[in-house]
Design a protein around this motif. Structure first.
Motif, mmCIF file in Angstrom:
data_model
loop_
_atom_site.group_PDB
_atom_site.id
_atom_site.type_symbol
_atom_site.label_atom_id
_atom_site.label_comp_id
_atom_site.label_asym_id
_atom_site.label_seq_id
_atom_site.Cartn_x
_atom_site.Cartn_y
_atom_site.Cartn_z
ATOM 1 N N SER A 2 0.828 -1.194 0.000
ATOM 2 C CA SER A 2 0.000 0.000 0.000
ATOM 3 C C SER A 2 0.866 1.250 0.000
ATOM 4 N N GLU A 38 -3.256 -0.263 -3.868
ATOM 5 C CA GLU A 38 -3.291 -1.599 -3.282
ATOM 6 C C GLU A 38 -3.064 -2.606 -4.397
ATOM 7 N N THR A 40 -2.672 -6.826 -4.976
ATOM 8 C CA THR A 40 -2.740 -8.177 -4.440
ATOM 9 C C THR A 40 -2.537 -9.149 -5.592
ATOM 10 N N GLN A 42 -2.559 -13.138 -6.171
ATOM 11 C CA GLN A 42 -2.960 -14.360 -5.473
ATOM 12 C C GLN A 42 -1.778 -15.291 -5.289
ATOM 13 N N GLY A 44 1.026 -14.725 -4.371
ATOM 14 C CA GLY A 44 2.304 -14.123 -4.752
ATOM 15 C C GLY A 44 2.887 -14.683 -6.033
ATOM 16 N N ALA A 51 -4.885 -11.309 -10.018
ATOM 17 C CA ALA A 51 -4.355 -10.127 -9.332
ATOM 18 C C ALA A 51 -5.404 -9.035 -9.307
ATOM 19 N N LYS A 52 -5.225 -8.104 -8.385
ATOM 20 C CA LYS A 52 -6.098 -6.938 -8.311
ATOM 21 C C LYS A 52 -5.254 -5.733 -7.932
ATOM 22 N N GLN A 62 -8.714 -5.990 -12.379
ATOM 23 C CA GLN A 62 -8.710 -7.307 -11.745
ATOM 24 C C GLN A 62 -8.550 -8.344 -12.843
#
Length: 126
Positions: A2, A38, A40, A42, A44, A51-52, A62
């Motif tokens: 973040s 942000e 993310t 999934q 890693g 991913a998002k 996304q």
């Protein structure tokens, strides 16, 4: 990950990084907005394709992994590479992507379609 607590120096470093990575795509910047970022991925694992990424309420994308049902013909080569150089890039299926800011004179919301990439890169130390 973040950037919601980035100080002024960190924000300038991120702008410099974006200009460097974006190259000619970022030559005419008309506005800079600050929003919490942000990301993310999934598990890693970019190879999973999920991913998002959000930039506050300004922009989001996304993705999910490509599936057999995403193939539209027998020739599934990647014709259009990512817009910036990456060490490694994996095509991904964009479930949704959007931009809701006011700096471009328009907004959009797209998806689902075969239009995403997940990738890795490195930044040379100064």
């Amino acid at each position: 990950m973040s950037t919601s607590r980035a100080d002024a120096e960190q924000r300038l470093a991120l702008q410099s990084f974006a200009r460097h990575m974006g190259g000619a795509l970022f030559k005419d910047i008309v506005k800079v907005d600050y929003a919490p970022i942000e990301l993310t991925i999934q598990d890693g694992n970019i190879h999973g394709g999920a991913a998002k990424l959000t930039a506050g309420s300004l922009a989001a994308i996304q993705t999910r992994a490509m599936q057999a049902t995403d193939h539209t013909c027998g020739n599934e080569d990647v014709w259009y590479p990512p817009l910036t150089d990456l060490d490694h890039a994996m095509p991904a299926y964009a479930l949704a992507d959007s931009y809701q800011g006011d700096g471009l004179g328009e907004t959009w919301s797209n998806g689902p379609r075969r239009s995403g990439f997940l990738g890795t890169f490195h930044v040379a130390s100064e």
